[in-house]
Scaffold this motif. Structure first.
Motif, short mmCIF file in Angstrom:
data_model
loop_
_atom_site.label_atom_id
_atom_site.label_comp_id
_atom_site.label_asym_id
_atom_site.label_seq_id
_atom_site.Cartn_x
_atom_site.Cartn_y
_atom_site.Cartn_z
N ASP A 60 0.81 -1.22 0.00
CA ASP A 60 0.00 0.00 0.00
C ASP A 60 0.84 1.27 0.00
OD1 ASP A 60 -2.23 -1.67 0.27
OD2 ASP A 60 -2.16 -1.56 2.47
N ARG A 75 -1.80 4.35 -0.23
CA ARG A 75 -3.14 4.11 -0.74
C ARG A 75 -3.62 2.78 -0.18
NH1 ARG A 75 -0.38 6.22 -4.94
NH2 ARG A 75 -1.14 8.18 -5.75
N ALA A 77 -5.72 -0.48 0.29
CA ALA A 77 -6.46 -1.37 -0.62
C ALA A 77 -7.92 -1.43 -0.18
CB ALA A 77 -5.84 -2.75 -0.60
N LYS A 78 -8.79 -1.58 -1.16
CA LYS A 78 -10.23 -1.69 -0.86
C LYS A 78 -10.48 -3.01 -0.15
CE LYS A 78 -11.60 2.02 -3.06
NZ LYS A 78 -12.04 3.17 -2.34
N GLU A 79 -11.34 -2.95 0.85
CA GLU A 79 -11.69 -4.16 1.58
C GLU A 79 -12.70 -4.97 0.77
OE1 GLU A 79 -13.03 -2.95 5.41
OE2 GLU A 79 -11.07 -2.21 6.00
N PRO A 82 -17.40 -5.25 3.17
CA PRO A 82 -17.59 -4.06 4.00
C PRO A 82 -17.80 -4.45 5.46
CG PRO A 82 -19.46 -4.38 2.53
CD PRO A 82 -18.45 -5.42 2.20
N ARG A 92 -7.26 5.13 7.65
CA ARG A 92 -6.55 4.49 6.54
C ARG A 92 -6.78 5.29 5.26
NH1 ARG A 92 -7.63 -1.39 5.45
NH2 ARG A 92 -5.97 -0.98 3.99
N ARG A 93 -6.87 6.58 5.41
CA ARG A 93 -7.11 7.40 4.23
C ARG A 93 -5.82 7.56 3.44
NH1 ARG A 93 -7.63 11.06 8.61
NH2 ARG A 93 -6.05 12.69 8.61
#
Length: 149
Positions: A60, A75, A77-79, A82, A92-93
């Motif tokens: 990341d 960056r 990672a998308k989880e 949800p 975690r922005r």
């Protein structure tokens, strides 16, 4: 009043573009506080930048150096699934943190441990720019080096 006008200073100077960028960066950096970081001096020419990047993995994070700028980008990672948080205190922005490096600074390496990103920096001054001792002799000055023009 948060804006400063440095244009009178630059009317009579040439080649100080980097100084102008450095001042702009310093004035605008007061807003940026994420992620928190430390800068340590470990020795005469060695430094360590430590950033708190909780929740970020090695994949990341990106570290790059171009000229005198060190850029650390994160960056998350998308989880895949949800999740519902009752309280979310670990941010975690995405972020991009820029550091202006002095001349001759190089990045030796980086490591990520316990949520802390450590970046090792070192100043490498070329031999031609280091101070040198000039011997004092008697009589005529001694020529140290000659070059054809």
């Amino acid at each position: 009043m948060n804006a400063f006008d440095f244009s009178p200073l630059f009317r009579s100077t040439i080649g100080f573009d980097r100084l102008s960028r450095l001042m702009d960066t310093a004035l605008n950096a007061a807003d940026a506080s994420y992620p928190p970081y430390n800068i340590e001096k470990l020795g005469e020419d060695q430094y360590r930048l430590t950033m708190a990047v909780a929740g970020f993995g090695e994949s990341d994070l990106e570290i790059s150096q171009k000229d005198n700028a060190l850029v650390v980008t994160g960056r998350a990672a998308k989880e895949a699934e949800p999740r519902q948080f009752l309280h979310r205190g670990i941010a975690r922005r995405a972020f991009e943190r820029r550091f202006e490096l002095a001349d001759h600074m190089v990045v030796d390496g980086a490591s990520l441990e316990n949520g802390l990103l450590h970046i090792a920096l070192r100043r490498v001054v070329p031999e031609s720019l280091r101070p040198r001792q000039i011997p004092i002799g008697k009589g005529q000055p001694q020529v140290i080096e000659t070059r054809a023009a």
